[in-house]
Design a protein around this motif. Structure first.
Motif, mmCIF file in Angstrom:
data_model
loop_
_atom_site.group_PDB
_atom_site.id
_atom_site.type_symbol
_atom_site.label_atom_id
_atom_site.label_comp_id
_atom_site.label_asym_id
_atom_site.label_seq_id
_atom_site.Cartn_x
_atom_site.Cartn_y
_atom_site.Cartn_z
ATOM 1 N N ASN A 209 -19.351 29.574 11.591
ATOM 2 C CA ASN A 209 -20.521 29.900 10.779
ATOM 3 C C ASN A 209 -20.187 30.488 9.411
ATOM 4 O OD1 ASN A 209 -19.502 32.329 11.630
ATOM 5 N ND2 ASN A 209 -21.470 33.250 12.148
ATOM 6 N N LYS A 210 -18.925 30.386 9.000
ATOM 7 C CA LYS A 210 -18.515 30.962 7.711
ATOM 8 C C LYS A 210 -18.329 29.846 6.678
ATOM 9 C CE LYS A 210 -17.636 35.314 9.228
ATOM 10 N NZ LYS A 210 -18.700 35.369 10.240
ATOM 11 N N ALA A 211 -18.292 30.241 5.406
ATOM 12 C CA ALA A 211 -18.031 29.253 4.352
ATOM 13 C C ALA A 211 -17.554 29.961 3.092
ATOM 14 C CB ALA A 211 -19.282 28.432 4.054
ATOM 15 N N ILE A 212 -16.828 29.201 2.283
ATOM 16 C CA ILE A 212 -16.413 29.640 0.942
ATOM 17 C C ILE A 212 -17.316 28.913 -0.039
ATOM 18 C CG2 ILE A 212 -14.504 29.713 -0.710
ATOM 19 C CD1 ILE A 212 -12.640 29.166 1.756
ATOM 20 N N ILE A 213 -17.791 29.622 -1.069
ATOM 21 C CA ILE A 213 -18.746 28.968 -1.984
ATOM 22 C C ILE A 213 -18.556 29.472 -3.412
ATOM 23 C CG2 ILE A 213 -20.628 30.663 -1.693
ATOM 24 C CD1 ILE A 213 -22.510 28.113 -1.415
ATOM 25 N N TYR A 214 -18.786 28.577 -4.370
ATOM 26 C CA TYR A 214 -18.771 28.935 -5.792
ATOM 27 C C TYR A 214 -20.119 28.539 -6.383
ATOM 28 C CZ TYR A 214 -17.682 28.974 -10.759
ATOM 29 O OH TYR A 214 -17.712 29.229 -12.113
ATOM 30 N N LYS A 215 -20.919 29.540 -6.694
ATOM 31 C CA LYS A 215 -22.312 29.297 -7.094
ATOM 32 C C LYS A 215 -22.428 28.361 -8.300
ATOM 33 C CE LYS A 215 -26.591 31.588 -8.450
ATOM 34 N NZ LYS A 215 -27.285 32.860 -8.744
ATOM 35 N N LEU A 225 -28.784 27.792 -2.952
ATOM 36 C CA LEU A 225 -29.610 28.620 -2.069
ATOM 37 C C LEU A 225 -29.803 27.965 -0.704
ATOM 38 C CD1 LEU A 225 -32.265 29.945 -4.627
ATOM 39 C CD2 LEU A 225 -30.348 31.213 -3.591
ATOM 40 N N PHE A 226 -29.813 26.639 -0.673
ATOM 41 C CA PHE A 226 -29.905 25.929 0.609
ATOM 42 C C PHE A 226 -28.754 26.353 1.521
ATOM 43 C CE2 PHE A 226 -28.398 22.476 3.307
ATOM 44 C CZ PHE A 226 -29.548 22.090 3.986
ATOM 45 N N LEU A 227 -27.549 26.411 0.955
ATOM 46 C CA LEU A 227 -26.370 26.778 1.740
ATOM 47 C C LEU A 227 -26.379 28.263 2.098
ATOM 48 C CD1 LEU A 227 -23.769 24.604 -0.174
ATOM 49 C CD2 LEU A 227 -24.535 24.274 2.196
ATOM 50 N N VAL A 228 -26.848 29.106 1.175
ATOM 51 C CA VAL A 228 -26.966 30.544 1.461
ATOM 52 C C VAL A 228 -27.902 30.749 2.650
ATOM 53 C CG1 VAL A 228 -27.801 32.766 0.580
ATOM 54 C CG2 VAL A 228 -26.439 31.262 -0.895
ATOM 55 N N ASN A 229 -29.016 30.019 2.663
ATOM 56 C CA ASN A 229 -29.980 30.156 3.758
ATOM 57 C C ASN A 229 -29.430 29.595 5.064
ATOM 58 O OD1 ASN A 229 -31.893 31.390 2.129
ATOM 59 N ND2 ASN A 229 -32.754 29.438 1.459
ATOM 60 N N GLY A 232 -26.215 32.006 5.851
ATOM 61 C CA GLY A 232 -26.434 33.458 5.769
ATOM 62 C C GLY A 232 -25.492 34.065 4.750
ATOM 63 N N LYS A 233 -26.050 34.863 3.846
ATOM 64 C CA LYS A 233 -25.247 35.413 2.747
ATOM 65 C C LYS A 233 -24.029 36.194 3.259
ATOM 66 C CE LYS A 233 -25.826 36.699 -1.922
ATOM 67 N NZ LYS A 233 -26.746 36.804 -3.036
ATOM 68 N N GLU A 234 -24.216 36.895 4.381
ATOM 69 C CA GLU A 234 -23.129 37.737 4.912
ATOM 70 C C GLU A 234 -21.959 36.907 5.436
ATOM 71 O OE1 GLU A 234 -25.762 36.565 8.279
ATOM 72 O OE2 GLU A 234 -26.098 37.228 6.217
ATOM 73 N N ASN A 235 -22.178 35.607 5.644
ATOM 74 C CA ASN A 235 -21.115 34.731 6.153
ATOM 75 C C ASN A 235 -20.406 33.947 5.058
ATOM 76 O OD1 ASN A 235 -21.371 35.282 8.972
ATOM 77 N ND2 ASN A 235 -23.290 34.150 8.959
ATOM 78 N N LEU A 236 -20.789 34.196 3.809
ATOM 79 C CA LEU A 236 -20.224 33.434 2.690
ATOM 80 C C LEU A 236 -19.224 34.279 1.910
ATOM 81 C CD1 LEU A 236 -23.415 31.670 1.277
ATOM 82 C CD2 LEU A 236 -21.623 30.659 2.684
#
Length: 304
Positions: A209-215, A225-229, A232-236
């Motif tokens: 349930n985790k991910a790395i992301i560059y806004k 925001l689709f991916l944040v939702n 979950g922000k706490e998992n990014l």
């Protein structure tokens, strides 16, 4: 016969095609650069040396074999860059999709034909020529298929735009039972720090349930925001512009709790360990100079 099976990015890996840096050819001319990061290093005289890249790929292979993964390599083509196998094909479920890549890279597909020949021919497809799609833009996440694309009207002007909307539709038609979600990515021909060459240059799921992301890799905030939702922000893990440039989002998962990462990614590697991952650190900074990293160098065939 190879029975393919890929449904996500992080289930236990059993078989993979790892690229090769052997006989990767001379330093390209400026006009031959496929991406702005390679161009930057060509101009600076810091383009990676073949032996350094061979050593880095050997370190990657050693880790894969430590976990009993079957590692296939492309047949060698003299003076030819064969590192980034992710571009030339990808597996969804039990289907092997051959990519329509840049025409002068077509030989790279020929070099893995001996592997494709071990797959049921009914399970190998090639999109029509107007359909552009590369493996770096295709990410499986269970019910979802995430696809990076570029929706700008100037698509054809960008050598860094690798997957078009026809590519997205092709995958939708091929896998109607999946939720296909495309993401409009930021492209630049001249500044690698503002160029999300593929989706895996600005996003990558890990574990369960985790991910790395560059806004700022996404042209539309709604896509981010689709991916944040979803996650979950706490998992990014949010990476910076420079971390994106260094390819922090381009790791590779061997299992839900085992990740191969570049040894210089200190901030990210610490976060991964804090979140229960085993982090296999290897040197890969020379290969990174070509705007590709660990995920780009692999073509997974079988995961549990």
């Amino acid at each position: 016969m190879l029975k393919l099976n890929i449904n996500n990015e992080s289930s236990r890996l059993r078989a993979v095609v790892l690229g090769s840096a052997v006989s990767s050819g001379p330093v390209p001319e400026v006009a031959e650069a496929y991406d702005p990061k390679s161009l930057e290093h060509i101009l600076a005289g810091t383009y990676p040396k073949e032996q350094d890249m061979v050593n880095e790929m050997q370190a990657f292979k050693n880790v894969l074999q430590k976990y009993d993964v079957a590692v296939y390599r492309p047949e060698n083509i003299e003076n030819y860059n064969q590192i980034f196998t992710r571009d030339i094909g990808f597996v969804i479920e039990d289907i092997f999709v051959k990519s329509n890549i840049l025409p002068n890279r077509e030989l790279e597909i020929d070099a893995i034909q001996y592997i494709i020949d071990q797959i049921d021919p009914k399970k190998v497809v090639r999109p029509p020529s107007e359909v552009h799609i590369e493996g770096g833009d295709v990410m499986l996440w269970n019910d979802y298929i995430f696809i990076g694309t570029y929706k700008g009207s100037d698509y054809k002007d960008y050598i860094t735009a690798r997957t078009n909307m026809l590519g997205v539709q092709y995958i939708r038609d091929l896998f109607p039972h999946k939720i296909v979600k495309e993401f409009d990515l930021v492209k630049s021909k001249i500044e690698a720090r503002d160029n999300a060459l593929h989706l895996d240059c600005c996003f990558q799921p890990l574990g369960n349930n985790k991910a790395i992301i560059y806004k700022n890799g996404f042209r539309e905030e709604a896509d981010y925001l689709f991916l944040v939702n979803l996650f979950g922000k706490e998992n990014l893990f949010q990476i910076t512009r420079d971390e994106m440039f260094d390819m922090n989002s381009n790791l590779f998962s061997i299992d839900t709790n085992v990740v191969v990462s570049e040894r210089n990614f200190t901030r990210l590697n610490n976060w991964l360990r804090q979140n229960g991952f085993i982090v296999e650190e290897i040197p890969y900074a020379e290969i990174a100079k070509q705007e590709g990293l660990l995920r780009c160098s692999t073509l997974p065939l079988i995961r549990d």
